[in-house]
Enzyme design. Structure first.
Site, short mmCIF file in Angstrom:
data_model
loop_
_atom_site.label_atom_id
_atom_site.label_comp_id
_atom_site.label_asym_id
_atom_site.label_seq_id
_atom_site.Cartn_x
_atom_site.Cartn_y
_atom_site.Cartn_z
N ASP A 253 0.82 -1.22 0.00
CA ASP A 253 0.00 0.00 0.00
C ASP A 253 0.85 1.27 0.00
O ASP A 253 0.39 2.33 -0.40
CB ASP A 253 -0.88 0.05 1.27
CG ASP A 253 -2.05 -0.93 1.20
OD1 ASP A 253 -2.08 -1.76 0.27
OD2 ASP A 253 -2.92 -0.87 2.09
N HIS B 66 -24.49 -26.87 -16.20
CA HIS B 66 -25.82 -26.25 -16.22
C HIS B 66 -26.64 -26.78 -15.04
O HIS B 66 -26.59 -27.99 -14.79
CB HIS B 66 -26.53 -26.60 -17.54
CG HIS B 66 -27.96 -26.12 -17.56
ND1 HIS B 66 -28.29 -24.79 -17.75
CD2 HIS B 66 -29.13 -26.78 -17.37
CE1 HIS B 66 -29.61 -24.67 -17.70
NE2 HIS B 66 -30.14 -25.86 -17.46
C1 FAD Z 1 -11.20 -2.77 6.07
C2 FAD Z 1 -10.27 -3.28 5.00
C3 FAD Z 1 -10.66 -4.37 4.26
C4 FAD Z 1 -9.81 -4.89 3.30
N1 FAD Z 1 -10.22 -5.96 2.58
C5 FAD Z 1 -9.43 -6.47 1.64
C6 FAD Z 1 -9.83 -7.62 0.92
O1 FAD Z 1 -10.91 -8.18 1.14
N2 FAD Z 1 -9.00 -8.12 -0.03
C7 FAD Z 1 -7.79 -7.52 -0.31
O2 FAD Z 1 -7.06 -8.01 -1.18
N3 FAD Z 1 -7.37 -6.41 0.37
C8 FAD Z 1 -8.16 -5.89 1.34
N4 FAD Z 1 -7.74 -4.81 2.06
C9 FAD Z 1 -6.43 -4.20 1.73
C10 FAD Z 1 -5.26 -4.98 2.35
O3 FAD Z 1 -5.55 -5.23 3.71
C11 FAD Z 1 -3.97 -4.16 2.21
O4 FAD Z 1 -3.77 -3.88 0.83
C12 FAD Z 1 -2.75 -4.89 2.74
O5 FAD Z 1 -2.98 -5.32 4.06
C13 FAD Z 1 -1.54 -3.95 2.71
O6 FAD Z 1 -0.41 -4.60 3.21
P1 FAD Z 1 0.92 -3.75 3.48
O7 FAD Z 1 1.99 -4.73 3.82
O8 FAD Z 1 1.18 -2.80 2.38
O9 FAD Z 1 0.58 -2.86 4.75
P2 FAD Z 1 0.42 -3.26 6.32
O10 FAD Z 1 -0.08 -4.63 6.51
O11 FAD Z 1 -0.37 -2.14 6.91
O12 FAD Z 1 1.91 -3.21 6.88
C14 FAD Z 1 2.61 -2.02 7.05
C15 FAD Z 1 3.40 -2.15 8.34
O13 FAD Z 1 4.38 -1.13 8.39
C16 FAD Z 1 4.50 -0.68 9.72
N5 FAD Z 1 5.11 0.66 9.68
C17 FAD Z 1 4.58 1.79 9.13
N6 FAD Z 1 5.45 2.80 9.22
C18 FAD Z 1 6.56 2.31 9.84
C19 FAD Z 1 7.81 2.87 10.22
N7 FAD Z 1 8.11 4.14 9.94
N8 FAD Z 1 8.70 2.09 10.85
C20 FAD Z 1 8.43 0.79 11.12
N9 FAD Z 1 7.26 0.19 10.77
C21 FAD Z 1 6.35 0.95 10.14
C22 FAD Z 1 3.08 -0.71 10.23
O14 FAD Z 1 3.03 -0.75 11.64
C23 FAD Z 1 2.54 -1.98 9.59
O15 FAD Z 1 2.70 -3.10 10.41
C24 FAD Z 1 -8.54 -4.28 3.05
C25 FAD Z 1 -8.13 -3.18 3.82
C26 FAD Z 1 -8.98 -2.69 4.79
C27 FAD Z 1 -8.52 -1.52 5.63
#
Ligand code: FAD
EC number: 1.8.1.4
Length: 460
Positions: A311, A444
Site C-alpha cells: 500500500d 448447467h
Molecule cells: C477494512 C479493510 C478491508 C480490506 N479488505 C481487503 C480484501 O478483502 N482483499 C484484499 O485483497 N485487500 C483488502 N484490504 C487491503 C489490504 O488489507 C492491504 O492492501 C494490505 O494489508 C496492505 O499490506 P501492506 O503490507 O502494504 O501494509 P500493512 O499490513 O499495513 O503493513 C505495514 C506495516 O508497516 C509498519 N510501519 C509503518 N510505518 C513504519 C515505520 N516508519 N517504521 C516501522 N514500521 C512501520 C506498520 O506498523 C505496519 O505493520 C482491506 C483493507 C482494509 C482496511
C-alpha cells in the site's frame, strides 16, 4: 559506528514487508525486518479478515431473513454482542497466526521501532542507527480523515479498525464514503439490522467506473441501505450522544441523528514519518516516491537502492498486490545490482457486498476511448440458476480489443461476481483470444453461464 548494519533493511512487517523479507532471505541471511506498530498485519488485524468475518454473519442474517420467499419460515434475531465477539475471536486467531510466524524469525533479524531516514542508506529506528546497503519501504497505508469531518465530529468518529472493537451494534450508523470499505461495512451492518446511511460526494461506488454497472450497483445497494453517493449534506456535530447531519433529500433539507460515525473516505500511504526528503529519492508533489512498477526500485536511489512495496506505493491497495510487490522488492534488493522485472498478475478488485462487485484487468475508464473496443454483457435478472436461488440481480460487462482479439478487462455486480472475476483473471493471465474464451465450458445450471453469455456477445 552504526548500532546495526545490514545488507537489506525492510521497513514494515505487514503483508508486503513479510513477503519482501521472505524472498530476500532466500538469497541472503543479512536482512533486518523493522516494525513499529502492533504486529499482525493490517489484513488480519483490521482489514480483509475481520471485515469478512463481519460480512459472514451478515450473510447468514440476510439469508435467514429471506427464507420465507423460499417457503422456509424463520424468525431472525441478531445478537450484536455475539456477532462482534465472533469477529474479534476470528480476528485474533488470524493475528496470532501472523505473530507466530514473525516470532519464528531469528531475533537478530528483527528490530522493533519506528524507522525514519537520516540520510540515504541510514535509518534511525527508535534511537538506534541502522546502516543498510539496500532498503525496502513497506509501511502500508492509513485512513484519510478530511479536515471538515475531523472538525465537525471533534475527533469522535470511528475508522474501520474501530468497528471491530465494538461490543454491540449501533442503532443508527452514519458512514461517510462509498468506496470499497464504506460499501462493505454499510451492506453488512444493514443486513445485521443496523439503520445505515452511507453518504458520499462525487458519486463513487467502490471501484466501479462503468456507468451501467455502477447504476446497477446503486439500485441494488439502495435496496439494502440508504446510499447517497453524491449527497448534499452538512455535518452539524454531536449533541450528547447524537450526531446530527443536515441532508438534502426528497422534499428538501432535513436534520437526522446518528449514534455512531464511520469515516471511510479513502486511504493514503503511511510515509509521513519516514523523513523521505533525506532518503535521496525522487518524490512527487504528494511526497510519494517515484518508482518502477515492475522492479519496485525508487527513482533517484541508484547509489543507495530503495525499493517500495504494498500500500505504501499509493497504487491499488489490495493484498495480492502487497504480496507480489513485496516479493519482487525483496528479491531485487537481494540481487542488486541485477534487478528483474516481476511478472505482474492482472489487477483485481472485489467488494464483498451481497451480491459482490468485482473488477479485473482494465477498468472501463481505461478502455472507453479505444476505437476497437468490444463490449459483452450479461444481465443476471434473467439467469436461470440465479433465479432459482433468488439472487437474480446485477450485470457483468467484459471489454475486449477487436484489433488484438484479446480480453482487456471487466466490471460487474452480481451473483458469484468474485468467482467470475477469478475465471477472467486466469484468461487474462493466459492471454487467450476472445474466440478461445468463448469456448469456455460451463455446467448447467450455473451462474458461469452468465459469464459465458457475456463472452459470447463481445462485439462493438
Ligand atoms: C477494512 C479493510 C478491508 C480490506 N479488505 C481487503 C480484501 O478483502 N482483499 C484484499 O485483497 N485487500 C483488502 N484490504 C487491503 C489490504 O488489507 C492491504 O492492501 C494490505 O494489508 C496492505 O499490506 P501492506 O503490507 O502494504 O501494509 P500493512 O499490513 O499495513 O503493513 C505495514 C506495516 O508497516 C509498519 N510501519 C509503518 N510505518 C513504519 C515505520 N516508519 N517504521 C516501522 N514500521 C512501520 C506498520 O506498523 C505496519 O505493520 C482491506 C483493507 C482494509 C482496511
Amino acid at each position: 559506528m552504526p548500532d546495526v548494519s545490514c545488507k537489506i533493511a525492510v521497513i514494515g512487517a505487514g503483508t508486503a514487508g513479510l513477503a519482501a523479507f521472505r524472498s530476500a532471505r532466500e538469497l541472503t541471511d543479512d536482512v533486518l525486518l523493522i516494525e513499529s506498530g502492533p504486529l499482525g498485519t493490517t489484513c488480519a488485524r483490521e482489514g480483509c479478515m475481520p471485515s469478512k468475518a463481519l460480512i459472514a454473519s451478515a450473510k447468514v442474517a440476510a439469508t435467514a431473513r429471506g427464507g420465507e420467499s423460499f417457503g422456509v419460515k424463520t424468525s431472525v434475531k441478531v445478537d450484536g454482542p455475539a456477532v462482534m465477539k465472533r469477529v474479534r475471536r476470528l480476528r485474533d486467531h488470524f493475528v496470532d497466526g501472523v505473530i507466530e510466524g514473525y516470532r519464528a524469525i531469528p531475533e537478530a533479524q528483527r528490530l522493533r521501532g519506528r524507522a525514519k531516514f537520516l540520510a540515504p542508506g541510514i535509518l534511525d529506528v527508535g534511537g538506534r542507527r541502522v546502516e543498510a546497503e539496500r532498503i525496502v519501504i513497506a509501511t502500508g497505508s492509513e485512513a484519510v480523515i478530511p479536515g471538515d469531518i475531523a472538525e465537525a465530529t471533534g475527533g469522535r468518529f470511528m475508522t474501520v479498525g474501530d468497528i471491530f472493537e465494538l461490543h454491540g451494534l449501533p442503532e443508527r450508523l452514519l458512514i461517510l464514503g462509498s468506496g470499497v470499505i464504506g460499501c462493505e461495512i454499510a451492506d453488512s451492518m444493514a443486513s445485521l439490522g443496523v439503520e445505515v446511511s452511507c453518504l458520499s460526494k462525487g458519486g463513487d461506488i467502490s471501484f466501479l467506473s462503468d456507468p451501467l454497472v455502477k447504476s446497477a450497483a446503486e439500485t441494488i445497494l439502495k435496496g439494502h441501505f440508504r446510499l447517497l453517493p453524491d449527497a448534499e449534506f452538512e455535518l452539524l456535530g454531536w449533541e450528547g450522544d447524537v450526531f446530527s447531519v443536515k441532508l438534502a433529500e426528497g422534499d428538501g433539507p432535513q436534520t437526522e441523528g446518528f449514534d455512531a460515525v464511520l469515516v471511510a473516505t479513502g486511504r493514503k500511504p503511511s510515509l509521513n514519518d519516514l523523513n523521505l526528503e533525506k532518503a535521496g529519492l525522487e518524490l512527487d508533489d504528494q511526497g510519494t516516491p517515484q518508482f518502477d512498477e515492475l522492479t519496485r526500485l525508487c527513482r533517484g536511489s541508484e547509489d543507495k537502492p530503495v525499493f517500495i512495496a504494498g500500500d505504501a506505493d499509493a497504487e491499488t491497495m489490495v493484498l495480492p498486490r502487497a504480496n507480489w510487490t513485496g516479493e519482487a522488492a525483496g528479491r531485487n534488493a537481494a540481487n542488486w545490482p541485477s534487478v528483474g522485472k516481476a511478472d505482474a498478475p492482472p489487477t483485481m478488485g472485489i467488494c464483498f457486498t451481497e451480491p459482490s462487485m468485482a473488477q479485473v484487468g482494465k477498468r472501463f475508464s481505461e478502455v472507453e476511448d479505444r476505437d476497437d473496443l468490444l463490449i459483452g454483457c450479461a444481465d443476471f435478472s434473467d439467469q436461470g440458476r440465479a433465479i432459482c436461488e433468488g439472487r437474480n440481480e446485477g450485470i457483468l460487462r467484459i471489454y475486449g480489443s477487436a484489433k488484438d482479439q484479446k480480453i482487456l478487462g471487466a466490471e460487474m455486480i452480481g451473483p458469484d461476481a468474485e468467482h467470475h472475476a477469478h475465471i477472467l483473471a486466469l484468461m487474462l493471465r493466459q492471454e487467450i483470444t476472445i474466440s478461445e474464451a468463448q469456448e469456455m465450458p460451463a455446467y448447467h445450471p450455473v451462474t458461469e453461464e452468465g459469464l459465458r453469455t457475456a463472452l459470447r456477445n463481445l462485439s462493438d
